[in-house]
Design a protein around this motif. Structure first.
Motif, PDB file in Angstrom:
ATOM      1  N   SER A 157      -5.827  -8.584  10.038  1.00 30.18           N
ATOM      2  CA  SER A 157      -5.152  -7.313  10.295  1.00 30.18           C
ATOM      3  C   SER A 157      -3.801  -7.843  10.653  1.00 30.18           C
ATOM      4  O   SER A 157      -3.399  -8.792  10.933  1.00 30.18           O
ATOM      5  N   PRO A 158      -2.865  -6.879  10.572  1.00 34.15           N
ATOM      6  CA  PRO A 158      -1.351  -7.317  10.887  1.00 34.15           C
ATOM      7  C   PRO A 158      -1.189  -7.899  12.251  1.00 34.15           C
ATOM      8  O   PRO A 158      -0.627  -8.776  12.633  1.00 34.15           O
ATOM      9  N   GLU A 159      -1.904  -7.268  13.163  1.00 31.71           N
ATOM     10  CA  GLU A 159      -2.085  -7.955  14.627  1.00 31.71           C
ATOM     11  C   GLU A 159      -2.581  -9.112  14.774  1.00 31.71           C
ATOM     12  O   GLU A 159      -1.941  -9.865  15.474  1.00 31.71           O
ATOM     13  N   GLY A 160      -3.717  -9.482  13.929  1.00 32.41           N
ATOM     14  CA  GLY A 160      -4.246 -10.724  13.885  1.00 32.41           C
ATOM     15  C   GLY A 160      -3.410 -11.831  13.452  1.00 32.41           C
ATOM     16  O   GLY A 160      -3.276 -12.988  13.688  1.00 32.41           O
ATOM     17  N   VAL A 161      -2.271 -11.445  12.202  1.00 34.10           N
ATOM     18  CA  VAL A 161      -1.595 -12.354  11.763  1.00 34.10           C
ATOM     19  C   VAL A 161      -0.608 -12.617  12.669  1.00 34.10           C
ATOM     20  O   VAL A 161      -0.176 -13.918  12.835  1.00 34.10           O
ATOM     21  N   LEU A 162       0.043 -11.644  13.245  1.00 31.56           N
ATOM     22  CA  LEU A 162       0.757 -11.936  14.241  1.00 31.56           C
ATOM     23  C   LEU A 162       0.655 -12.703  15.492  1.00 31.56           C
ATOM     24  O   LEU A 162       1.149 -13.673  15.883  1.00 31.56           O
ATOM     25  N   GLU A 163      -0.780 -12.489  15.623  1.00 30.96           N
ATOM     26  CA  GLU A 163      -1.209 -13.416  17.075  1.00 30.96           C
ATOM     27  C   GLU A 163      -1.165 -14.804  16.603  1.00 30.96           C
ATOM     28  O   GLU A 163      -0.907 -15.763  17.477  1.00 30.96           O
ATOM     29  N   GLY A 164      -1.781 -15.077  15.242  1.00 33.47           N
ATOM     30  CA  GLY A 164      -1.785 -16.372  15.015  1.00 33.47           C
ATOM     31  C   GLY A 164      -0.492 -17.019  14.951  1.00 33.47           C
ATOM     32  O   GLY A 164      -0.262 -18.147  15.287  1.00 33.47           O
ATOM     33  N   ILE A 165       0.397 -16.319  14.440  1.00 32.77           N
ATOM     34  CA  ILE A 165       1.812 -16.862  14.169  1.00 32.77           C
ATOM     35  C   ILE A 165       2.585 -17.021  15.540  1.00 32.77           C
ATOM     36  O   ILE A 165       3.086 -18.235  15.646  1.00 32.77           O
ATOM     37  N   GLU A 166       2.469 -16.230  16.411  1.00 35.35           N
ATOM     38  CA  GLU A 166       3.038 -16.500  17.678  1.00 35.35           C
ATOM     39  C   GLU A 166       2.357 -17.693  18.602  1.00 35.35           C
ATOM     40  O   GLU A 166       2.863 -18.365  19.206  1.00 35.35           O
ATOM     41  N   LYS A 167       0.898 -17.914  18.391  1.00 35.48           N
ATOM     42  CA  LYS A 167       0.414 -18.901  19.080  1.00 35.48           C
ATOM     43  C   LYS A 167       0.835 -20.057  18.569  1.00 35.48           C
ATOM     44  O   LYS A 167       1.079 -21.133  19.306  1.00 35.48           O
ATOM     45  N   PHE A 168       0.864 -20.229  17.207  1.00 31.85           N
ATOM     46  CA  PHE A 168       1.527 -21.767  16.438  1.00 31.85           C
ATOM     47  C   PHE A 168       2.870 -21.676  16.602  1.00 31.85           C
ATOM     48  O   PHE A 168       3.195 -22.927  17.188  1.00 31.85           O
TER      49      PHE A 168
ATOM     50  N   SER B 108       0.594  -1.103  -0.106  1.00 34.34           N
ATOM     51  CA  SER B 108       0.052   0.043   0.153  1.00 34.34           C
ATOM     52  C   SER B 108       0.833   1.275   0.267  1.00 34.34           C
ATOM     53  O   SER B 108       2.014   1.187   0.598  1.00 34.34           O
ATOM     54  N   SER B 109       0.358   2.411  -0.475  1.00 29.16           N
ATOM     55  CA  SER B 109       0.989   3.531  -0.649  1.00 29.16           C
ATOM     56  C   SER B 109       0.300   4.578   0.019  1.00 29.16           C
ATOM     57  O   SER B 109      -1.072   4.694  -0.375  1.00 29.16           O
ATOM     58  N   PRO B 110       0.991   5.685   0.738  1.00 29.71           N
ATOM     59  CA  PRO B 110       2.368   5.798   0.867  1.00 29.71           C
ATOM     60  C   PRO B 110       2.830   4.965   2.160  1.00 29.71           C
ATOM     61  O   PRO B 110       4.244   4.905   2.154  1.00 29.71           O
ATOM     62  N   HIS B 111       1.901   4.418   2.834  1.00 28.93           N
ATOM     63  CA  HIS B 111       2.676   3.548   3.747  1.00 28.93           C
ATOM     64  C   HIS B 111       1.678   2.359   3.965  1.00 28.93           C
ATOM     65  O   HIS B 111       0.473   2.326   3.575  1.00 28.93           O
ATOM     66  N   ASP B 112       2.388   1.383   4.331  1.00 34.89           N
ATOM     67  CA  ASP B 112       1.802  -0.117   4.405  1.00 34.89           C
ATOM     68  C   ASP B 112       1.783  -0.465   5.716  1.00 34.89           C
ATOM     69  O   ASP B 112       2.872  -0.543   6.350  1.00 34.89           O
ATOM     70  N   GLY B 113       0.499  -0.672   6.484  1.00 36.70           N
ATOM     71  CA  GLY B 113       0.532  -1.170   7.817  1.00 36.70           C
ATOM     72  C   GLY B 113       1.227  -2.453   8.161  1.00 36.70           C
ATOM     73  O   GLY B 113       1.813  -2.665   9.285  1.00 36.70           O
TER      74      GLY B 113
END
Length: 297
Positions: A282-293, A13-18
């Protein structure tokens, strides 16, 4: 400890990607690999314009009480139509307001910008629901509070590939007739895989070493991704095999999906079970899933 590579199968995404900002701050090295190209259906977007110009959203009784958006592309197509139609007035009464339902925070942010500029009397709901199923159940309760008796339909702007969970839930015959909400779907865009995706993805994977995460944002492109990685029906084929695919011998690849639509597509069409399905898109949701795994390994 060096940052873990995370390959995001989306256009930056432009100009910033979350996603870039978030994962860079959490010891990951994000790399964006565009997968999709989108083509808007101009004729169907013109139909949306005509519905506004003929009073379908503000006549009494209204034909439509609002719109449903579950993808950023649908919002972009809607926004493009509004920006181009300088001669059409998008005046909507304040009571009841035009209802804009959305499934995630990114779509809600884009809708908010559009609303503030062109549809000041509209209200936005559902940004925290996370999935189409959750949004549908939210709509059932919320819409009934706005329209307790006569319920105008909702217009659902969709892509060619989508799940039917929202219309099925809102029009379920098991629900009392007075509580059901009519849904009309209108395809406003189609999505295809970029010709360059498979080669670009293979190049990045081939240069990777150690553990890497691949985050998938759409069913489109899943086949090419699995083929490059040598996963699912492509195990043992191509430039690699098993969980390593086209990566180096010391590389371990994990796959996360942004939500249940993509997870179910991988499971049902290819027999591949993603390691993670984000609890929220969301970024937070992706990280939550990764850390739990990773905590369970």
């Amino acid at each position: 400890m060096s940052p873990t590579p995370i390959l995001l199968l989306k256009t930056k995404s432009s100009p910033h990607d979350g996603y870039e900002d978030f994962f860079s701050a959490h010891n990951y090295t994000p790399t964006f690999i565009p997968v999709l190209e989108h083509r808007f259906h101009k004729n169907n977007l013109t139909q949306v314009r005509d519905l506004f110009s003929t009073g379908a959203f503000n006549n009494v009784p209204r034909k439509y009480g609002g719109l449903i958006f579950t993808s950023q592309r649908a919002v972009e197509g809607f926004a493009q139509m509004i920006e181009e139609e300088k001669d059409v007035k998008f005046d909507i009464p304040t009571s009841p307001p035009l209802l804009l339902y959305t499934v995630g925070p990114a779509t809600a942010r884009t809708l908010t910008t559009l609303r503030d500029k062109h549809l000041p009397n509209a209200t936005i709901h559902g940004a925290d629901t996370g999935t189409g199923e959750n949004l549908a159940h939210f709509i059932l309760g919320h819409y009934d509070s706005i329209y307790p008796t006569h319920k105008p339909s909702l217009l659902f702007l969709v892509g060619e590939v989508r799940r039917d969970i929202i219309p099925k839930t809102l029009m379920d015959k098991a629900i009392p007739a007075e509580k059901r909400v009519g849904v009309e779907e209108l395809v406003v865009y189609e999505t295809g895989v970029m010709e360059s995706f498979e080669g670009d993805f293979a190049d990045v994977v081939g240069r990777s070493d150690g553990a890497i995460w691949v985050v998938v944002f759409s069913p489109t492109g899943c086949e090419a991704m699995l083929r490059v990685l040598g996963l699912g029906p492509f195990a043992g084929t191509g430039s690699g095999s098993g969980s390593r695919g086209g990566a180096g011998a010391g590389t371990q690849v994990f796959v996360a999906t942004i939500g249940p639509t993509t997870r179910d597509h991988l499971r049902e069409k290819f027999g591949f079970e993603a390691h993670v399905c984000a609890p929220k898109p969301s970024p937070e949701g992706v990280l939550e899933g990764i850390e739990k795994f990773m905590g369970g390994i």
